[in-house]
Design a protein around this motif. Structure first.
Motif, short mmCIF file in Angstrom:
data_model
loop_
_atom_site.label_atom_id
_atom_site.label_comp_id
_atom_site.label_asym_id
_atom_site.label_seq_id
_atom_site.Cartn_x
_atom_site.Cartn_y
_atom_site.Cartn_z
N GLY A 152 0.79 -1.22 0.00
CA GLY A 152 0.00 0.00 0.00
C GLY A 152 0.82 1.27 0.00
N ILE A 153 2.11 1.16 -0.32
CA ILE A 153 2.94 2.38 -0.33
C ILE A 153 3.62 2.55 -1.68
N ASP A 154 4.09 3.75 -1.91
CA ASP A 154 4.83 4.05 -3.13
C ASP A 154 6.19 3.37 -3.06
N CYS A 155 6.55 2.66 -4.10
CA CYS A 155 7.83 1.95 -4.15
C CYS A 155 8.95 2.93 -4.48
N SER A 156 9.31 3.73 -3.50
CA SER A 156 10.38 4.71 -3.64
C SER A 156 10.95 4.98 -2.26
N PRO A 157 12.16 5.50 -2.19
CA PRO A 157 12.69 5.87 -0.87
C PRO A 157 11.77 6.82 -0.12
N ASP A 158 11.21 7.80 -0.81
CA ASP A 158 10.30 8.73 -0.13
C ASP A 158 9.05 8.01 0.37
N GLY A 159 8.52 7.08 -0.41
CA GLY A 159 7.34 6.33 -0.01
C GLY A 159 7.61 5.49 1.23
N VAL A 160 8.77 4.87 1.29
CA VAL A 160 9.13 4.05 2.45
C VAL A 160 9.34 4.95 3.67
N ARG A 161 10.06 6.04 3.49
CA ARG A 161 10.29 6.96 4.61
C ARG A 161 8.96 7.49 5.16
N GLU A 162 8.05 7.84 4.26
CA GLU A 162 6.74 8.35 4.68
C GLU A 162 5.96 7.29 5.46
N ALA A 163 5.93 6.07 4.94
CA ALA A 163 5.20 4.99 5.61
C ALA A 163 5.82 4.69 6.98
N TYR A 164 7.13 4.69 7.05
CA TYR A 164 7.83 4.45 8.32
C TYR A 164 7.52 5.57 9.31
N MET A 177 16.91 -0.26 0.24
CA MET A 177 16.37 -0.75 1.51
C MET A 177 17.47 -1.38 2.35
N ARG A 178 18.25 -2.23 1.75
CA ARG A 178 19.30 -2.97 2.46
C ARG A 178 20.44 -2.06 2.90
N ASP A 179 20.93 -1.25 1.96
CA ASP A 179 22.16 -0.50 2.21
C ASP A 179 21.95 0.84 2.91
N GLU A 180 20.77 1.44 2.71
CA GLU A 180 20.56 2.77 3.29
C GLU A 180 19.45 2.80 4.33
N PHE A 181 18.25 2.38 3.96
CA PHE A 181 17.14 2.52 4.89
C PHE A 181 17.34 1.68 6.15
N LEU A 182 17.56 0.37 5.99
CA LEU A 182 17.69 -0.47 7.17
C LEU A 182 18.95 -0.14 7.97
N ALA A 183 19.96 0.37 7.29
CA ALA A 183 21.15 0.81 8.02
C ALA A 183 20.87 2.06 8.84
N SER A 184 19.78 2.77 8.53
CA SER A 184 19.46 4.02 9.23
C SER A 184 18.53 3.82 10.42
N VAL A 185 17.90 2.64 10.53
CA VAL A 185 17.02 2.44 11.69
C VAL A 185 17.90 2.25 12.92
N PRO A 186 17.39 2.60 14.08
CA PRO A 186 18.22 2.53 15.29
C PRO A 186 18.78 1.14 15.54
N ASP A 187 20.03 1.09 16.02
CA ASP A 187 20.64 -0.18 16.40
C ASP A 187 19.75 -0.86 17.42
N GLY A 188 19.64 -2.16 17.31
CA GLY A 188 18.80 -2.92 18.23
C GLY A 188 17.40 -3.14 17.71
N THR A 189 17.01 -2.44 16.66
CA THR A 189 15.70 -2.67 16.06
C THR A 189 15.71 -4.04 15.40
N VAL A 190 14.70 -4.83 15.67
CA VAL A 190 14.55 -6.13 15.02
C VAL A 190 13.69 -5.91 13.78
N VAL A 191 14.18 -6.36 12.64
CA VAL A 191 13.50 -6.14 11.36
C VAL A 191 13.09 -7.49 10.79
#
Length: 149
Positions: free
Chosen positions: A74-86, A122-136
């Motif tokens: 249900g989100i836009d398949c783009s970095p902005d779409g993921v950031r917005e949904a998050y 997603m792998r190299d930038e977004f998930l690397a940016s979530v706080p350490d300790g977050t379970v994904v």
């Protein structure tokens, strides 16, 4: 206090859940702070990936961890779409939003195959940016690309 129908249905669904013991053990280990930080569940439609994510959500909440849930369908398949949904999902945590910022959160992304075109980001930038300790936990129909390993 009366439960709404959706809560009753989800409880029944979780009680009837069987199997996936290895995945549940891996998730529980990640909740306790052990590896892996990112879990990837994949398989054809209808095998129970979404139900497994519901089980993970319940286990995370029982462990006192805030849950950030995103349905990639249900989100836009783009970095902005993921950031917005998050951002919206974190905001929906309300007072628990601090849990999303300090790395105690659990991030569940269903329908991950819809984010295939931005998998590298997603792998190299977004998930690397979530706080350490977050379970994904990523759930999708296709297996992870070799670069995930």
């Amino acid at each position: 206090m009366a439960k709404n129908l959706a809560a009753v249905v989800e409880e029944a669904r979780l009680r009837a859940f069987v199997g996936r013991t290895a995945e549940i053990a891996d998730f529980d280990e990640a909740l306790r702070g052990g590896p892996p930080r990112v879990l990837y569940v994949h398989g054809p439609g209808g095998i129970g990936k979404t139900t497994l994510l519901h089980l993970f959500r319940a286990r995370a909440r029982a462990a006192g961890r805030p849950v950030i849930a995103i349905d990639a369908r249900g989100i836009d398949c783009s970095p902005d779409g993921v950031r917005e949904a998050y951002g919206k999902a974190v905001a929906n945590l309300g007072e628990s939003a601090a849990g999303g910022a300090d790395g105690r959160a659990v991030l569940l992304i269903d329908g991950y195959e819809h984010l295939g075109p931005i998998d590298g980001w997603m792998r190299d930038e977004f998930l690397a940016s979530v706080p350490d300790g977050t379970v994904v936990v990523l759930a999708g129909r296709t297996p992870p690309s070799p670069r995930w390993r």
